[in-house]
Enzyme design. Structure first.
Site, PDB file in Angstrom:
ATOM      1  N   ASP A 227      15.391   2.948   3.768  1.00 54.94           N
ATOM      2  CA  ASP A 227      14.196   2.150   3.056  1.00 54.94           C
ATOM      3  C   ASP A 227      14.799   1.663   1.629  1.00 54.94           C
ATOM      4  OD1 ASP A 227      12.786   3.516   4.741  1.00 54.94           O
ATOM      5  OD2 ASP A 227      11.233   4.029   3.434  1.00 54.94           O
TER       6      ASP A 227
ATOM      7  N   PRO B 276       0.788  -1.070  -0.016  1.00 52.17           N
ATOM      8  CA  PRO B 276       0.071  -0.131  -0.164  1.00 52.17           C
ATOM      9  C   PRO B 276       0.896   1.349   0.012  1.00 52.17           C
ATOM     10  CG  PRO B 276      -0.088  -1.124   2.133  1.00 52.17           C
ATOM     11  CD  PRO B 276       0.586  -2.101   1.365  1.00 52.17           C
TER      12      PRO B 276
ATOM     13  N   LEU C 245       5.352   0.741   4.588  1.00 51.22           N
ATOM     14  CA  LEU C 245       6.037  -0.611   4.046  1.00 51.22           C
ATOM     15  C   LEU C 245       6.832  -0.145   2.895  1.00 51.22           C
ATOM     16  CD1 LEU C 245       2.785  -2.999   4.367  1.00 51.22           C
ATOM     17  CD2 LEU C 245       4.408  -2.398   6.098  1.00 51.22           C
TER      18      LEU C 245
ATOM     19  N   SER D 184       7.257   3.433  -1.898  1.00 50.79           N
ATOM     20  CA  SER D 184       8.084   4.156  -2.909  1.00 50.79           C
ATOM     21  C   SER D 184       9.589   3.747  -3.044  1.00 50.79           C
ATOM     22  CB  SER D 184       8.062   5.719  -2.324  1.00 50.79           C
ATOM     23  OG  SER D 184       8.721   5.675  -1.070  1.00 50.79           O
ATOM     24  N   ALA D 185      10.284   3.153  -2.089  1.00 49.18           N
ATOM     25  CA  ALA D 185      11.388   2.861  -2.405  1.00 49.18           C
ATOM     26  C   ALA D 185      11.764   1.444  -3.157  1.00 49.18           C
ATOM     27  CB  ALA D 185      12.185   2.289  -0.961  1.00 49.18           C
TER      28      ALA D 185
END
Ligand code: MEV
Length: 330
Positions: free
Chosen positions: A164, A112, A117, A120-121
Site C-alpha cells: 500500500d 473512504p 482503497l 491510511s497509506a
C-alpha cells in the site's frame, strides 16, 4: 506551510497473500489524500481532519485530549487515522533530526477510511512528505515509502506489507514481493469501476484471521500460494494487454479471498452484480470484510448494475493515477 497529496489504490491482484511474501499488484487511483502542514512555535501537534469518508465529516483532534469526535465512522477508525498522522510526524522529526518540532496539520481525503482503497497509506505518505518539507528536508519517493511502511507496520501491529505504502508513494501500477518493490512500466488502460458498501473492515483483524487459517490448514496455506500464482499469471496478462484474461484472474482471486474468509455478503453481492453486467471481472480490494470491490469494465454496465445493488452505497469510475506523492498549492 506545505501541502502534499498521495493517491489511494486498488489491488488488481494479491492482497493478503503479499503479507506472506507472495507478489501483489496494487494500482494507484485518482483519489487523493491531502495533508497540509504548518510548523508551530512549540512542540505540540494539532490535527484537523476533514472528509475522511465519502459522506464527509470534520473532526478536530487535539493530540493531548481524550475528546471523542462526533463522526459517522467508528471511533477506532478515527483513532487509527490519527495514529497514522502521529506516526508520519515521528518519521518527519526523525528524518529532519528535529525531535521537538510541533505541527498544525490538516488532513483532507477523498478516500473512504478502512474501505480497501489505501486511505491510511495515502495519509501517512502525504503526511511524511509535507512534514519533512516543512522542516526543510526533501526525501525521495522510495525513502517516503520506506518510512510510511514503518508507520503502517507499527500501527497494524506488525501485520503489513510494503504494497500500500509503496504504491501510494510512487503511483501507477506496481509490483511488490517482500522487500522487492518496483514500478510496472507499461500497463494497458485499465477501466476500473469501484463499488463501495459504505462500510469498512478491520485490517489487523482480517490479516490475523488469514494467518490463523494458514496455520491451521495446509490447504489455506496452499490457497495463499495459489494467489501468488494468480498474480504471476496476471503480470503476464498485463504485459500482453489482455484485459479479458486479467478479468478472469480477478474473479479467481476473489474466489480465493472469499475462501480465506475475508469477503462479506455486501462485497459478494457487488462482485456478482458487476460480473453479471458487462464487467470482465470483479474482486474485493484491500483487506476486505466490507468496503470496496473493483471491477474491470469498459462499458457503463457495471456502474449501472452497482447503482441498483442494495448493498452498494456508491459507485464510481477510477482512473489509474501515474503520479505518486506530490506537492500541492497550500
Ligand atoms: C490491505 O490494504 C492489504 C493487506 O494485504 C495488508 C497489507 O498488505 O499490509 C490485507
Amino acid at each position: 506551510m506545505v501541502a502534499s497529496s498521495a493517491p489511494g489504490k486498488v489491488y488488481l491482484f494479491g492482497e493478503h497473500a503479499v503479507v506472506y511474501g507472495e507478489p501483489a499488484v496494487p494500482c494507484a487511483i485518482e483519489r487523493r489524500a491531502r495533508v497540509t502542514v504548518n510548523e508551530r512555535d512549540d512542540d505540540a501537534l494539532r490535527v484537523h481532519a476533514e472528509d475522511l469518508t465519502l459522506d464527509g465529516f470534520t473532526v478536530e483532534y487535539d493530540g493531548e485530549s481524550e475528546t471523542t469526535p462526533d463522526v459517522d465512522v467508528s471511533q477506532s477508525l478515527v483513532e487509527a487515522a490519527v495514529g497514522y498522522i502521529e506516526g508520519a510526524v515521528e518519521q518527519a522529526r526523525d528524518a529532519a533530526d528535529r525531535p521537538d518540532a510541533g505541527f498544525e496539520i490538516t488532513v483532507e481525503s477523498a478516500i473512504p477510511l478502512g474501505a480497501g482503497l489505501g486511505s491510511s497509506a495515502a495519509v501517512v505518505v502525504a503526511g511524511i512528505d509535507a512534514a519533512t518539507r516543512e522542516l526543510g528536508v526533501e526525501l525521495t519517493a522510495r525513502d517516503i515509502a520506506d518510512r510510511a511502511f514503518r508507520v503502517e507496520y507499527e500501527v497494524q501491529d506488525g501485520q503489513a506489507s510494503r504494497a500500500d505504502t509503496f504504491c501510494s508513494a510512487v503511483g501507477g501500477a506496481v509490483r511488490v514481493e517482500g522487500e522487492d518493490c518496483r514500478a510496472i512500466e507499461s500497463v494497458p488502460n485499465l477501466p476500473f469501476v469501484i463499488g463501495y458498501d459504505g462500510g469498512a473492515g478491520d485490517t489487523g483483524e482480517l490479516v490475523a484471521g488469514v494467518r490463523a487459517l494458514r496455520e491451521e490448514y495446509d490447504f489455506a496455506a496452499d490457497t495463499v500460494e495459489t494467489i501468488g500464482d494468480i498474480v504471476r499469471a496476471g503480470e503476464a496478462a498485463l504485459a500482453d494487454g489482455d484485459l479479458a484474461e486479467i478479468g478472469r484472474l480477478m474473479d479467481f482471486n476473489h474466489g480465493l479471498l472469499s475462501a480465506l474468509g475475508v469477503s462479506a455478503r455486501s462485497l459478494d453481492e457487488m462482485v456478482w452484480a458487476a460480473r453479471q453486467s458487462d464487467a470482465l471481472g470483479a474482486k474485493l480490494t484491500g483487506a476486505g470484510g466490507g468496503g470496496c470491490i473493483v471491477a474491470l469494465d469498459r462499458t457503463d454496465g457495471a456502474e449501472t448494475a452497482l447503482k441498483y445493488t442494495p448493498g452498494c452505497e456508491t459507485t464510481f469510475r477510477a482512473e489509474l493515477d501515474a503520479d505518486g506523492v506530490r506537492v500541492e498549492e497550500p
